[in-house]
Motif scaffolding. Structure first.
Motif, PDB file in Angstrom:
ATOM      1  N   GLN A 266      28.297  64.724 -64.773  1.00  0.00           N
ATOM      2  CA  GLN A 266      29.911  64.798 -64.898  1.00  0.00           C
ATOM      3  C   GLN A 266      30.223  65.268 -66.094  1.00  0.00           C
ATOM      4  O   GLN A 266      31.426  66.334 -65.959  1.00  0.00           O
ATOM      5  CB  GLN A 266      30.416  63.265 -64.756  1.00  0.00           C
ATOM      6  CG  GLN A 266      31.948  63.085 -64.695  1.00  0.00           C
ATOM      7  CD  GLN A 266      32.121  63.857 -63.377  1.00  0.00           C
ATOM      8  OE1 GLN A 266      31.867  63.569 -62.143  1.00  0.00           O
ATOM      9  NE2 GLN A 266      33.354  64.813 -63.458  1.00  0.00           N
ATOM     10  N   LEU A 267      29.959  65.058 -67.036  1.00  0.00           N
ATOM     11  CA  LEU A 267      30.200  65.540 -68.525  1.00  0.00           C
ATOM     12  C   LEU A 267      30.098  67.322 -68.384  1.00  0.00           C
ATOM     13  O   LEU A 267      30.833  67.930 -68.796  1.00  0.00           O
ATOM     14  CB  LEU A 267      29.438  65.099 -69.760  1.00  0.00           C
ATOM     15  CG  LEU A 267      29.905  65.708 -70.924  1.00  0.00           C
ATOM     16  CD1 LEU A 267      31.482  65.644 -71.312  1.00  0.00           C
ATOM     17  CD2 LEU A 267      29.174  64.891 -72.177  1.00  0.00           C
ATOM     18  N   ALA A 268      28.776  67.601 -67.910  1.00  0.00           N
ATOM     19  CA  ALA A 268      28.561  68.969 -67.801  1.00  0.00           C
ATOM     20  C   ALA A 268      29.419  69.892 -66.730  1.00  0.00           C
ATOM     21  O   ALA A 268      29.929  70.843 -67.295  1.00  0.00           O
ATOM     22  CB  ALA A 268      27.186  69.320 -67.298  1.00  0.00           C
ATOM     23  N   GLN A 269      30.142  69.063 -65.915  1.00  0.00           N
ATOM     24  CA  GLN A 269      30.596  69.737 -64.905  1.00  0.00           C
ATOM     25  C   GLN A 269      32.355  69.894 -65.593  1.00  0.00           C
ATOM     26  O   GLN A 269      33.016  70.839 -65.250  1.00  0.00           O
ATOM     27  CB  GLN A 269      30.736  68.784 -63.672  1.00  0.00           C
ATOM     28  CG  GLN A 269      29.718  68.888 -62.748  1.00  0.00           C
ATOM     29  CD  GLN A 269      29.830  68.052 -61.472  1.00  0.00           C
ATOM     30  OE1 GLN A 269      30.167  66.705 -61.470  1.00  0.00           O
ATOM     31  NE2 GLN A 269      29.673  68.670 -60.440  1.00  0.00           N
ATOM     32  N   ASP A 270      32.898  68.605 -66.206  1.00  0.00           N
ATOM     33  CA  ASP A 270      34.103  68.711 -66.809  1.00  0.00           C
ATOM     34  C   ASP A 270      34.057  69.969 -67.963  1.00  0.00           C
ATOM     35  O   ASP A 270      35.099  70.563 -68.059  1.00  0.00           O
ATOM     36  CB  ASP A 270      34.293  67.581 -67.690  1.00  0.00           C
ATOM     37  CG  ASP A 270      34.538  66.328 -66.552  1.00  0.00           C
ATOM     38  OD1 ASP A 270      34.525  66.694 -65.564  1.00  0.00           O
ATOM     39  OD2 ASP A 270      34.475  65.067 -66.888  1.00  0.00           O
ATOM     40  N   LEU A 271      32.835  70.012 -68.531  1.00  0.00           N
ATOM     41  CA  LEU A 271      32.956  71.100 -69.722  1.00  0.00           C
ATOM     42  C   LEU A 271      32.907  72.288 -69.160  1.00  0.00           C
ATOM     43  O   LEU A 271      33.401  73.522 -69.537  1.00  0.00           O
ATOM     44  CB  LEU A 271      31.594  71.059 -70.637  1.00  0.00           C
ATOM     45  CG  LEU A 271      31.516  69.775 -71.668  1.00  0.00           C
ATOM     46  CD1 LEU A 271      30.181  69.362 -72.165  1.00  0.00           C
ATOM     47  CD2 LEU A 271      32.638  69.935 -72.730  1.00  0.00           C
ATOM     48  N   ALA A 272      32.138  72.578 -67.868  1.00  0.00           N
ATOM     49  CA  ALA A 272      32.061  74.095 -67.369  1.00  0.00           C
ATOM     50  C   ALA A 272      33.529  74.355 -66.714  1.00  0.00           C
ATOM     51  O   ALA A 272      33.828  75.635 -66.753  1.00  0.00           O
ATOM     52  CB  ALA A 272      31.073  73.933 -66.176  1.00  0.00           C
TER      53      ALA A 272
ATOM     54  N   GLY B 153      25.327  73.112 -70.543  1.00  0.00           N
ATOM     55  CA  GLY B 153      25.810  72.819 -69.266  1.00  0.00           C
ATOM     56  C   GLY B 153      24.926  73.007 -68.155  1.00  0.00           C
ATOM     57  O   GLY B 153      24.733  72.268 -67.478  1.00  0.00           O
ATOM     58  N   ALA B 154      24.632  74.132 -68.481  1.00  0.00           N
ATOM     59  CA  ALA B 154      23.741  74.690 -66.936  1.00  0.00           C
ATOM     60  C   ALA B 154      22.543  74.260 -66.931  1.00  0.00           C
ATOM     61  O   ALA B 154      21.862  73.962 -65.886  1.00  0.00           O
ATOM     62  CB  ALA B 154      23.627  76.290 -66.993  1.00  0.00           C
ATOM     63  N   THR B 155      21.831  73.833 -68.215  1.00  0.00           N
ATOM     64  CA  THR B 155      20.627  73.274 -68.121  1.00  0.00           C
ATOM     65  C   THR B 155      20.687  71.725 -67.378  1.00  0.00           C
ATOM     66  O   THR B 155      19.845  71.479 -66.542  1.00  0.00           O
ATOM     67  CB  THR B 155      19.949  72.941 -69.480  1.00  0.00           C
ATOM     68  OG1 THR B 155      20.002  74.148 -70.173  1.00  0.00           O
ATOM     69  CG2 THR B 155      18.692  72.043 -69.666  1.00  0.00           C
ATOM     70  N   VAL B 156      21.699  70.923 -67.731  1.00  0.00           N
ATOM     71  CA  VAL B 156      21.972  69.679 -67.210  1.00  0.00           C
ATOM     72  C   VAL B 156      22.046  69.781 -65.593  1.00  0.00           C
ATOM     73  O   VAL B 156      21.600  69.200 -64.715  1.00  0.00           O
ATOM     74  CB  VAL B 156      23.169  68.853 -67.762  1.00  0.00           C
ATOM     75  CG1 VAL B 156      23.630  67.636 -67.033  1.00  0.00           C
ATOM     76  CG2 VAL B 156      22.812  68.750 -69.170  1.00  0.00           C
TER      77      VAL B 156
END
Length: 296
Positions: free
Chosen positions: A91-97, A110-113
Motif C-alpha cells: 500500500q505504501l509503495a502504491q501511494d509513493l508511486a 517501490g517497484a521492488t516491493v
C-alpha cells in the motif's frame, strides 16, 4: 570534503552495494558529505542493513523521517516488505508511486516491493519513468526474466549498453540474461562473476552466488556447493546465499529444513519460501486424492 571527491565516494558506495559488499557500504564515512550526496549514501547504507538482515534497525532509523522524505518512505516500504508486512508495504509503495513517480528511489524500491507482491505491470510502469537510472534498468531486466520474457530482458540490456557500456550493473544484467538464455552464455556469465570475484577480496555474496549459479548450469555442482558453503559461513544471514544453498541442497538430495527456517527468520516474504509453500500445498492436495482407504 571536495564535491568531486564526495561524488567519487558515492560511486564507490554504489558499486560496493551492487557487488554485495554490504559491510563495506556501512563502513564508509559519510559524515562530511553534502546534503545532496548524504541522502543517497544513507539510502544505500540502509539498504545494506536490510541485506544483512537488520530489518528492525532500519525501521527504527527511518521512523519519523518518512513524511518529509519520499526516499526514506520508500526504504520504509522495502523494510516492511522484507520484514513480512507485505500488505502495508504494498500500500505504501502504491501511494509513493502515485505521488512521487519521478523520484529515483521510489522507482527502484517501490517497484521492488510491487514486484514482490506480484504486481509486475505496476512495477514496470513505475520503472518506465526513470531517466537514465541503471538500477531501474537492472530491475526491469530482473522482472522480465521472472516473467520468462528473455527477449524483452535482452532488448533492455542492449539498449542500456548503448549509453552505459562499461557499467557494473549493465554487465551484471547481461550475465543474468546469459544464465537464462543458456548455451555458451553460461560460460560468458561465469567469466563476469569470476572477474568480479577476483577483484573482491571479501568474497561478497553477489559474486559467489553468480559464480555458483553458473557452475550449476555448467554441471560443476561440487564447485558450486563449496563456494556457497564457504560464503555462507562468512555471511550467515545473506538471503541470496541461503536461498541458493536451499536450491543446491535440493539438487544434491540433502535436507533443507534448517536453511528454510533460517530464510524464514531472515526474510519471511522471500519468493522462494512462497514457492516452497505453494508446491507443498499442491503436493498435499494431490496426495489426498490417492490416500489409502482401509476397509473395516
Amino acid at each position: 570534503m571536495d564535491p568531486f571527491s564526495a561524488e567519487g565516494e558515492l560511486i564507490n558506495i554504489h558499486n560496493a552495494f551492487h557487488q554485495g559488499q554490504y559491510q563495506a557500504v556501512l563502513d564508509f564515512n559519510t559524515s562530511s558529505f553534502s546534503p545532496e550526496n548524504a541522502l543517497p549514501a544513507r539510502i544505500f547504507q540502509l539498504r545494506a542493513q536490510l541485506a544483512l538482515g537488520h530489518t528492525d534497525d532500519v525501521l527504527a532509523d527511518v521512523e519519523g523521517d518518512t513524511e518529509e522524505s519520499p526516499d526514506l518512505a520508500a526504504v520504509n516500504a522495502l523494510a516492511q516488505y522484507v520484514g513480512g508486512n507485505v500488505e502495508a508495504a504494498t500500500q505504501l509503495a502504491q501511494d509513493l508511486a502515485e505521488n512521487y513517480p519521478d523520484n529515483a528511489t521510489v522507482q527502484v524500491l517501490g517497484a521492488t516491493v510491487l514486484q514482490g507482491a506480484g504486481r509486475s505491470e505496476e512495477a514496470l510502469a513505475l520503472l518506465g519513468k526513470h531517466q537514465g537510472s541503471l538500477e531501474a534498468v537492472a530491475l526491469i531486466v530482473q522482472i522480465h526474466l521472472q516473467q520468462n520474457r528473455s527477449d524483452l530482458a535482452l532488448k533492455e540490456v542492449q539498449a542500456a549498453k548503448r549509453w552505459a557500456q562499461d557499467s557494473l550493473l549493465v554487465n551484471l544484467a547481461e550475465s543474468w540474461v546469459g544464465l537464462r538464455v543458456g548455451g555458451e552464455k553460461y560460460q560468458s556469465a561465469f567469466y563476469v562473476y569470476e572477474e568480479l570475484a577476483s577483484a573482491d577480496s571479501t568474497s561478497a555474496p553477489l559474486s559467489v552466488v553468480g559464480q555458483a549459479v553458473a557452475e550449476i548450469h555448467l554441471g560443476r555442482l561440487p564447485e558450486a556447493e563449496a563456494a556457497i558453503s564457504t560464503a555462507l559461513e562468512r555471511y550467515p544471514n545473506d538471503v541470496g546465499l541461503i536461498a541458493n544453498s536451499i536450491v543446491l541442497n535440493v539438487l544434491a538430495g540433502k535436507p533443507t529444513e534448517d536453511l528454510e527456517k533460517r530464510l524464514q527468520e531472515t526474510e519471511p516474504s522471500h519468493a522462494l519460501l512462497a514457492d516452497i509453500h505453494e508446491k507443498s500445498d499442491f503436493f498435499d492436495t494431490a496426495a489426498a486424492k490417492y490416500s489409502a482407504k482401509v476397509s473395516s
